[in-house]
Design an enzyme around this catalytic site. Structure first.
Site, PDB file in Angstrom:
ATOM      1  N   ASP A  25       0.836  -1.177  -0.031  1.00 51.95           N
ATOM      2  CA  ASP A  25       0.029  -0.059  -0.061  1.00 51.95           C
ATOM      3  C   ASP A  25       1.000   1.170  -0.053  1.00 51.95           C
ATOM      4  OD1 ASP A  25      -2.450   1.627   0.475  1.00 51.95           O
ATOM      5  OD2 ASP A  25      -1.818   1.893   2.374  1.00 51.95           O
ATOM      6  N   ASP A  48      -1.190   8.713  -7.483  1.00 49.98           N
ATOM      7  CA  ASP A  48      -2.008   8.493  -8.582  1.00 49.98           C
ATOM      8  C   ASP A  48      -2.750   6.971  -8.333  1.00 49.98           C
ATOM      9  OD1 ASP A  48      -2.824   8.229 -11.096  1.00 49.98           O
ATOM     10  OD2 ASP A  48      -1.076   7.322 -11.755  1.00 49.98           O
TER      11      ASP A  48
END
Length: 285
Positions: free
Chosen positions: A142, A168
């Protein structure tokens, strides 16, 4: 919204994002001190536009292909096209560089880069693509968690005083992603207040972005800049009509360089009735 990099490589959103990314890199490396860059949602780093995923959507035809055909004069657009050309000389005529490839080729030997990707296969391909570059570390996991773990950045025991974080996300949770990303930026600023943070976001109906932009204006930063490109009127919630970059702590006079580039990009890619916007949510002092 499920925004997978491979299906949209080289589209109008990629073009905007990568022009801004390269402009940020060039502004930051103008100073001699080392730089740390973190790409939180990196993808595989390199795409082939003749591949099945890109061919299925054909979005690059209205993005990078149109811009190449326009042969723009603006220096930021030309800088971007030179990077794409360099990528194609190395990887083939249909290659398109993702943000990790662009970071690796825009930054210097003294700089350090971390790229995060949650999808195991994408992370594996990314690691193979950049395996020869000792400045780059690829992490499967993550990217928001990486911001907490890696900021403020260090090189061994030494702290790196300057950095760029590109966020993004795929916006699979749609508008809820804005809450997640702004919370991550707020925490990132607490840990690394001098860092530059760039958040990409899609635009369907721009008026729905008002709450996000009001919260962004309240970030504890020196400045907050919006750069948006709509390639068609924002009158349909069913398709991505444009995109934007939220740039927190933009480099000095960054807007002056970006303004003509955004106008030139709009002229090259936009349909009738489309718009572009460069707007300070919080102006630098």
């Amino acid at each position: 919204m499920n925004y997978r990099h491979a299906f949209h490589a080289g589209n109008h959103a990629d073009v905007l994002k990568h022009i801004v990314l390269l402009a940020l890199c060039d502004a930051l490396v103008a100073k001699p001190a080392p730089l740390f860059a973190l790409d939180t949602h990196a993808g595989r780093g390199l795409y082939h536009l003749a591949g099945a995923s890109a061919q299925r959507t054909g979005e690059a035809d209205d993005g990078i292909a149109r811009l190449i055909a326009e042969t723009p004069r603006d220096p930021l657009l030309r800088r971007y096209l030179e990077a794409v050309s360099a990528c194609r000389k190395q990887h083939g005529a249909d290659a398109y560089p993702g943000s990790p490839w662009l970071l690796a080729h825009a930054l210097r030997d003294i700089d350090r880069i971390v790229c995060c990707e949650t999808q195991p296969e994408e992370a594996k391909v990314l690691a193979a693509t950049l395996a020869a570059d000792r400045r780059v570390r690829v992490q499967e996991g993550d990217g928001y968690a990486a911001m907490r773990a890696l900021l403020p950045p260090r090189d061994g025991a030494a702290r790196i005083g300057r950095g760029l974080v590109l966020i993004d996300p795929p916006y699979e949770t749609q508008l809820a992603e804005f809450d997640t990303s702004l919370a991550a930026i707020r925490e990132g600023l607490r840990r690394f207040p001098q860092g530059v943070f760039a958040l990409w976001y899609p635009i369907k109906l721009r008026r729905t972005l008002g709450p996000f932009q009001r919260r962004a204006a309240d970030l504890p930063a020196k400045s907050v800049l919006l750069a948006e490109l709509l390639v068609r009127p924002d009158d349909s919630p069913l398709r991505m009509n444009g995109s934007g970059l939220l740039v927190v702590n933009a480099p000095w006079q960054f807007d002056l360089a970006l303004k003509p580039a955004l106008a030139a990009l709009s002229s090259a890619l936009a349909e009738r009735g489309a718009t572009s916007r460069l707007h300070w949510l919080r102006s630098p002092a």
